[in-house]
Motif scaffolding. Structure first.
Motif, PDB file in Angstrom:
ATOM      1  N   ASP A  51      -7.898  12.288   0.076  1.00 60.02           N
ATOM      2  CA  ASP A  51      -6.686  11.126  -0.214  1.00 60.02           C
ATOM      3  C   ASP A  51      -5.775  11.940  -0.399  1.00 60.02           C
ATOM      4  O   ASP A  51      -6.407  12.665  -0.946  1.00 60.02           O
ATOM      5  N   MET A  61      -5.291   7.635   3.142  1.00 59.68           N
ATOM      6  CA  MET A  61      -6.786   7.628   3.482  1.00 59.68           C
ATOM      7  C   MET A  61      -6.732   9.272   4.747  1.00 59.68           C
ATOM      8  O   MET A  61      -6.134   9.662   5.231  1.00 59.68           O
ATOM      9  N   PHE A  66     -10.605   7.514   8.061  1.00 57.68           N
ATOM     10  CA  PHE A  66      -9.424   6.808   9.076  1.00 57.68           C
ATOM     11  C   PHE A  66     -10.041   6.973  10.689  1.00 57.68           C
ATOM     12  O   PHE A  66      -9.887   5.709  11.587  1.00 57.68           O
ATOM     13  N   GLU A 150      -6.393  -0.913   6.111  1.00 54.71           N
ATOM     14  CA  GLU A 150      -6.125   1.242   6.007  1.00 54.71           C
ATOM     15  C   GLU A 150      -6.736   1.288   4.243  1.00 54.71           C
ATOM     16  O   GLU A 150      -6.066   2.189   3.003  1.00 54.71           O
ATOM     17  N   GLY A 151      -7.967   0.151   3.585  1.00 53.18           N
ATOM     18  CA  GLY A 151      -8.589   0.314   2.131  1.00 53.18           C
ATOM     19  C   GLY A 151      -9.937  -0.489   2.407  1.00 53.18           C
ATOM     20  O   GLY A 151      -9.472  -1.473   3.186  1.00 53.18           O
ATOM     21  N   ILE A 202     -14.299   4.680   0.839  1.00 50.81           N
ATOM     22  CA  ILE A 202     -12.972   4.929   0.681  1.00 50.81           C
ATOM     23  C   ILE A 202     -12.156   3.771  -0.314  1.00 50.81           C
ATOM     24  O   ILE A 202     -12.802   3.054  -1.383  1.00 50.81           O
TER      25      ILE A 202
END
Length: 216
Positions: A51, A61, A66, A150-151, A202
């Motif tokens: 990251d 990420m 991803f 995205e997380g 993540i």
């Protein structure tokens, strides 16, 4: 630094080696300049196998997970995608190469401003950045064919399934740390089903933490 060479190495050594085989996804990662979406001081770190800090406790990420999450979503050229927690806009730029249009949802004012400027400068014209709380989604542009987080989240709020089109897919990493897993949710009519895809650790997205139960 030769960023084009670093981009090729990222794809060959980090993404291809983790079972990402979709050629359109590989082309997207080869074409989008990741270094333009990180703070200037961290540009030399843009292609590391990890990251990249964006500031304010937010991160870009790591490329491999991803790419795997995108492949799981099976994005097509006519799809409308909601990118939840788009950060500096890199994820939305990648998604824009695969989808018809992308709504980049970001709660952080500085990140959303930076994303808007960078996406416009690089001519990713099928992306629009909206600043709004992440946990509410963005109903005004719904329904979406694909929603991507995205997380990691502790759970997916029900409002996101309301914003998903019938036949749509939602991809999220659910859980914390090594206990987390990537999951694919599908909506058919009013029914939502989900399945485990792969283990995936993540960083979490702010606003999606479970509230502790009241204990007497």
């Amino acid at each position: 630094m030769d960023y084009a060479a670093a981009r090729t190495k990222m794809v060959d050594n980090q993404i291809r080696t983790t079972d990402v085989t979709d050629h359109a996804i590989l082309r997207a990662f080869l074409s989008v300049p990741r270094e333009d979406f990180v703070p200037d001081a961290r540009r030399p770190l843009a292609y590391i196998d990890g990251d990249v800090a964006l500031g304010g406790g937010r991160y870009l990420m790591e490329p491999s997970p991803f790419a795997k999450l995108i492949q799981l979503a099976q994005i097509g050229p006519g799809d409308v995608v909601l990118d939840v927690g788009s950060g500096s806009g890199y994820s939305s730029a990648i998604l824009s190469q695969l989808a018809g249009s992308v709504v980049a949802l970001e709660s952080d004012a500085q990140l959303s401003t930076a994303a808007t400027e960078t996406l416009a400068r690089l001519d990713y014209l099928n992306c629009v950045v909206v600043q709004s709380p992440l946990e509410a989604g963005y109903a005004s542009e719904a329904p979406y064919d694909v929603i991507l987080f995205e997380g990691a989240v502790d759970a997916v709020p029900s409002c996101f399934f309301d914003q998903l089109r019938s036949g749509g897919r939602l991809v999220a990493v659910v859980g914390t740390g090594n206990a987390a897993s990537a999951r694919l949710f599908r909506k058919e009519g009013e029914t939502v089903s989900d399945r485990f895809a792969f283990n995936c650790s993540i960083r979490g997205l702010p606003g999606f933490e479970s509230q502790p139960d009241f204990v007497f």
